[in-house]
Design an enzyme around this catalytic site. Sequence first.
Site, PDB file in Angstrom:
ATOM      1  N   GLY A  31      32.187 -34.847 -29.790  1.00 23.41           N
ATOM      2  CA  GLY A  31      31.207 -34.466 -28.775  1.00 23.41           C
ATOM      3  C   GLY A  31      29.977 -33.799 -29.359  1.00 23.41           C
ATOM      4  O   GLY A  31      29.734 -33.842 -30.561  1.00 23.41           O
ATOM      5  N   TYR A  32      29.204 -33.195 -28.467  1.00 22.52           N
ATOM      6  CA  TYR A  32      27.884 -32.649 -28.809  1.00 22.52           C
ATOM      7  C   TYR A  32      27.086 -33.766 -29.488  1.00 22.52           C
ATOM      8  O   TYR A  32      26.608 -33.645 -30.618  1.00 22.52           O
ATOM      9  CB  TYR A  32      27.973 -31.384 -29.664  1.00 22.52           C
ATOM     10  CG  TYR A  32      26.822 -30.457 -29.368  1.00 22.52           C
ATOM     11  CD1 TYR A  32      26.819 -29.707 -28.196  1.00 22.52           C
ATOM     12  CD2 TYR A  32      25.720 -30.385 -30.199  1.00 22.52           C
ATOM     13  CE1 TYR A  32      25.734 -28.905 -27.873  1.00 22.52           C
ATOM     14  CE2 TYR A  32      24.639 -29.589 -29.882  1.00 22.52           C
ATOM     15  CZ  TYR A  32      24.662 -28.851 -28.721  1.00 22.52           C
ATOM     16  OH  TYR A  32      23.602 -28.067 -28.405  1.00 22.52           O
ATOM     17  N   HIS A  34      24.661 -36.837 -30.724  1.00 18.29           N
ATOM     18  CA  HIS A  34      23.269 -36.969 -31.172  1.00 18.29           C
ATOM     19  C   HIS A  34      23.027 -38.423 -31.533  1.00 18.29           C
ATOM     20  O   HIS A  34      23.930 -39.277 -31.356  1.00 18.29           O
ATOM     21  CB  HIS A  34      22.999 -36.011 -32.336  1.00 18.29           C
ATOM     22  CG  HIS A  34      24.013 -36.106 -33.444  1.00 18.29           C
ATOM     23  ND1 HIS A  34      24.168 -37.241 -34.208  1.00 18.29           N
ATOM     24  CD2 HIS A  34      24.953 -35.231 -33.887  1.00 18.29           C
ATOM     25  CE1 HIS A  34      25.130 -37.049 -35.097  1.00 18.29           C
ATOM     26  NE2 HIS A  34      25.635 -35.842 -34.911  1.00 18.29           N
ATOM     27  N   HIS A  37      25.689 -40.390 -33.476  1.00 22.00           N
ATOM     28  CA  HIS A  37      26.775 -40.947 -32.644  1.00 22.00           C
ATOM     29  C   HIS A  37      26.285 -42.176 -31.872  1.00 22.00           C
ATOM     30  O   HIS A  37      26.998 -43.163 -31.727  1.00 22.00           O
ATOM     31  CB  HIS A  37      27.268 -39.901 -31.639  1.00 22.00           C
ATOM     32  CG  HIS A  37      27.842 -38.654 -32.250  1.00 22.00           C
ATOM     33  ND1 HIS A  37      27.217 -37.432 -32.155  1.00 22.00           N
ATOM     34  CD2 HIS A  37      28.968 -38.434 -32.960  1.00 22.00           C
ATOM     35  CE1 HIS A  37      27.947 -36.517 -32.776  1.00 22.00           C
ATOM     36  NE2 HIS A  37      29.018 -37.098 -33.277  1.00 22.00           N
ATOM     37  N   GLN A  61      42.221 -30.266 -37.211  1.00 20.51           N
ATOM     38  CA  GLN A  61      41.406 -30.492 -38.412  1.00 20.51           C
ATOM     39  C   GLN A  61      40.579 -29.277 -38.792  1.00 20.51           C
ATOM     40  O   GLN A  61      39.802 -29.324 -39.733  1.00 20.51           O
ATOM     41  CB  GLN A  61      40.540 -31.744 -38.263  1.00 20.51           C
ATOM     42  CG  GLN A  61      39.406 -31.616 -37.274  1.00 20.51           C
ATOM     43  CD  GLN A  61      38.740 -32.969 -37.031  1.00 20.51           C
ATOM     44  OE1 GLN A  61      39.339 -33.867 -36.450  1.00 20.51           O
ATOM     45  NE2 GLN A  61      37.507 -33.123 -37.480  1.00 20.51           N
ATOM     46  N   LYS A 149      28.060 -40.716 -42.794  1.00 19.87           N
ATOM     47  CA  LYS A 149      27.772 -39.284 -42.928  1.00 19.87           C
ATOM     48  C   LYS A 149      29.001 -38.536 -43.463  1.00 19.87           C
ATOM     49  O   LYS A 149      28.885 -37.652 -44.294  1.00 19.87           O
ATOM     50  CB  LYS A 149      27.344 -38.750 -41.552  1.00 19.87           C
ATOM     51  CG  LYS A 149      27.411 -37.256 -41.359  1.00 19.87           C
ATOM     52  CD  LYS A 149      26.270 -36.582 -42.061  1.00 19.87           C
ATOM     53  CE  LYS A 149      26.127 -35.115 -41.776  1.00 19.87           C
ATOM     54  NZ  LYS A 149      27.285 -34.380 -41.378  1.00 19.87           N
ATOM     55  N   ASP A 150      30.188 -38.906 -42.927  1.00 20.78           N
ATOM     56  CA  ASP A 150      31.439 -38.299 -43.390  1.00 20.78           C
ATOM     57  C   ASP A 150      32.099 -39.300 -44.344  1.00 20.78           C
ATOM     58  O   ASP A 150      33.082 -39.960 -43.998  1.00 20.78           O
ATOM     59  CB  ASP A 150      32.329 -37.971 -42.203  1.00 20.78           C
ATOM     60  CG  ASP A 150      31.684 -36.951 -41.278  1.00 20.78           C
ATOM     61  OD1 ASP A 150      31.922 -35.758 -41.460  1.00 20.78           O
ATOM     62  OD2 ASP A 150      30.888 -37.357 -40.401  1.00 20.78           O
ATOM     63  N   VAL A 176      22.397 -41.519 -39.988  1.00 21.01           N
ATOM     64  CA  VAL A 176      21.142 -41.375 -39.228  1.00 21.01           C
ATOM     65  C   VAL A 176      20.577 -39.992 -39.544  1.00 21.01           C
ATOM     66  O   VAL A 176      21.297 -38.987 -39.511  1.00 21.01           O
ATOM     67  CB  VAL A 176      21.383 -41.537 -37.717  1.00 21.01           C
ATOM     68  CG1 VAL A 176      20.107 -41.296 -36.940  1.00 21.01           C
ATOM     69  CG2 VAL A 176      21.934 -42.927 -37.430  1.00 21.01           C
ATOM     70  N   MET A 184      21.670 -35.964 -39.410  1.00 22.94           N
ATOM     71  CA  MET A 184      22.018 -35.423 -38.082  1.00 22.94           C
ATOM     72  C   MET A 184      23.465 -34.951 -38.079  1.00 22.94           C
ATOM     73  O   MET A 184      24.335 -35.577 -38.663  1.00 22.94           O
ATOM     74  CB  MET A 184      21.816 -36.487 -37.021  1.00 22.94           C
ATOM     75  CG  MET A 184      20.361 -36.758 -36.773  1.00 22.94           C
ATOM     76  SD  MET A 184      20.168 -37.774 -35.310  1.00 22.94           S
ATOM     77  CE  MET A 184      18.410 -38.034 -35.385  1.00 22.94           C
TER      78      MET A 184
HETATM   79  P1  AMP Z   1      31.774 -35.863 -35.288  1.00 24.51           P
HETATM   80  O1  AMP Z   1      31.534 -35.808 -33.810  1.00 24.51           O
HETATM   81  O2  AMP Z   1      30.860 -35.011 -36.089  1.00 24.51           O
HETATM   82  O3  AMP Z   1      33.236 -35.716 -35.654  1.00 24.51           O
HETATM   83  O4  AMP Z   1      31.387 -37.337 -35.731  1.00 24.51           O
HETATM   84  C1  AMP Z   1      31.899 -38.458 -35.063  1.00 24.51           C
HETATM   85  C2  AMP Z   1      31.498 -39.702 -35.826  1.00 24.51           C
HETATM   86  O5  AMP Z   1      30.077 -39.755 -35.895  1.00 24.51           O
HETATM   87  C3  AMP Z   1      32.009 -39.718 -37.269  1.00 24.51           C
HETATM   88  O6  AMP Z   1      32.412 -41.045 -37.601  1.00 24.51           O
HETATM   89  C4  AMP Z   1      30.800 -39.311 -38.060  1.00 24.51           C
HETATM   90  O7  AMP Z   1      30.781 -39.805 -39.373  1.00 24.51           O
HETATM   91  C5  AMP Z   1      29.689 -39.947 -37.232  1.00 24.51           C
HETATM   92  N1  AMP Z   1      28.414 -39.284 -37.495  1.00 24.51           N
HETATM   93  C6  AMP Z   1      28.134 -37.950 -37.409  1.00 24.51           C
HETATM   94  N2  AMP Z   1      26.868 -37.710 -37.787  1.00 24.51           N
HETATM   95  C7  AMP Z   1      26.328 -38.900 -38.130  1.00 24.51           C
HETATM   96  C8  AMP Z   1      25.055 -39.306 -38.618  1.00 24.51           C
HETATM   97  N3  AMP Z   1      24.071 -38.438 -38.849  1.00 24.51           N
HETATM   98  N4  AMP Z   1      24.853 -40.631 -38.856  1.00 24.51           N
HETATM   99  C9  AMP Z   1      25.850 -41.524 -38.660  1.00 24.51           C
HETATM  100  N5  AMP Z   1      27.081 -41.209 -38.188  1.00 24.51           N
HETATM  101  C10 AMP Z   1      27.317 -39.914 -37.937  1.00 24.51           C
END
Ligand code: AMP
Length: 282
Positions: A31-32, A34, A37, A61, A149-150, A176, A184
């Site tokens: 969530g949250y 951007h 996502h 996690q 990103k991850d 991104v 991001m």
């Molecule tokens: P998170 O909500 O941070 O756990 O991320 C959810 C998914 O979004 C994961 O697969 C992240 O790798 C991906 N994600 C987060 N930030 C970015 C970004 N800046 N660019 C591309 N994918 C992202």
Amino acid sequence: MKLIKTIAEMQQFSKSASHHRQKIGVVPTMGYLHEGHMSLIDQAHKLADIVIVTIFVNPTQFGPNEDLAKYPRDFDRDWSLCEKRGVDAVFAPEPEEMYCSDRSTWVSEEKMSQGLCGQSRPTHFRGVTTVVAKLFNATLPDIAIFGQKDAQQAMVIKRMVRDLNLPVEVVIAPIVREADGLAMSSRNKYLSADDRTRALVISASLREAEAGIKTDGRKALCGLAESIAVKITAGGGRVDYIEVLDADNLESVSESTRCLLIAIAAYFGVTRLIDNALINLD
Ligand code: AMP
């Protein structure tokens, strides 16, 4: 757009879509949301007929001293972003729905998860692989989209899917960035204005490293991690790790390395940021 809170309803939704020969794409998130996502959602639309976004801040996690309670949340905003992007269903379970209080089973990858973030967050990837396996079992996807990103997370999940023969195609979408280069992240919200400016040294160092390798090839790798560390420290950051690895296996770079991963984790203020670059050596 459908809001689904229970695993039973989620499975029912996906089984019905599969029954109608619709390909299901899932985008797991905490969530949250951007634009990072959103790019995964766009990618899911290209590859699947039905797009499910999961929104779940996964407690397992987070380490005991990490930011679980403070992790940013704004469900209403996430909901409207998903709606605008044409998402078909949002799966947003409560923690009690995802985890039985007497649970005793984990999914754990034991090689790719050891270095990098696994060093400073020793139980993190066990939480990630467990929740992703559970989210796959709830959403029953054909395709799952994760972000580069991850980088380590993406590799750990690919390895889990391969090793457990999970019938899901894992697709990794590019990072991104903000216009000024900052990758991001939901956690960027915690950066003070000054730290946000200082944090640009991370993406700038990655760009410089990439340019150096383009010009000088493997010669540029000598002392590269150390020189990035100096830049980040001088820029006001506290380095957690900087590593230059073989992108195919997260092992040390060797003669046979074709693609490099430069991975960085650094604190600016109390906020831990990660970023990386994939660089082809051919
Ligand atoms: P998170 O909500 O941070 O756990 O991320 C959810 C998914 O979004 C994961 O697969 C992240 O790798 C991906 N994600 C987060 N930030 C970015 C970004 N800046 N660019 C591309 N994918 C992202």
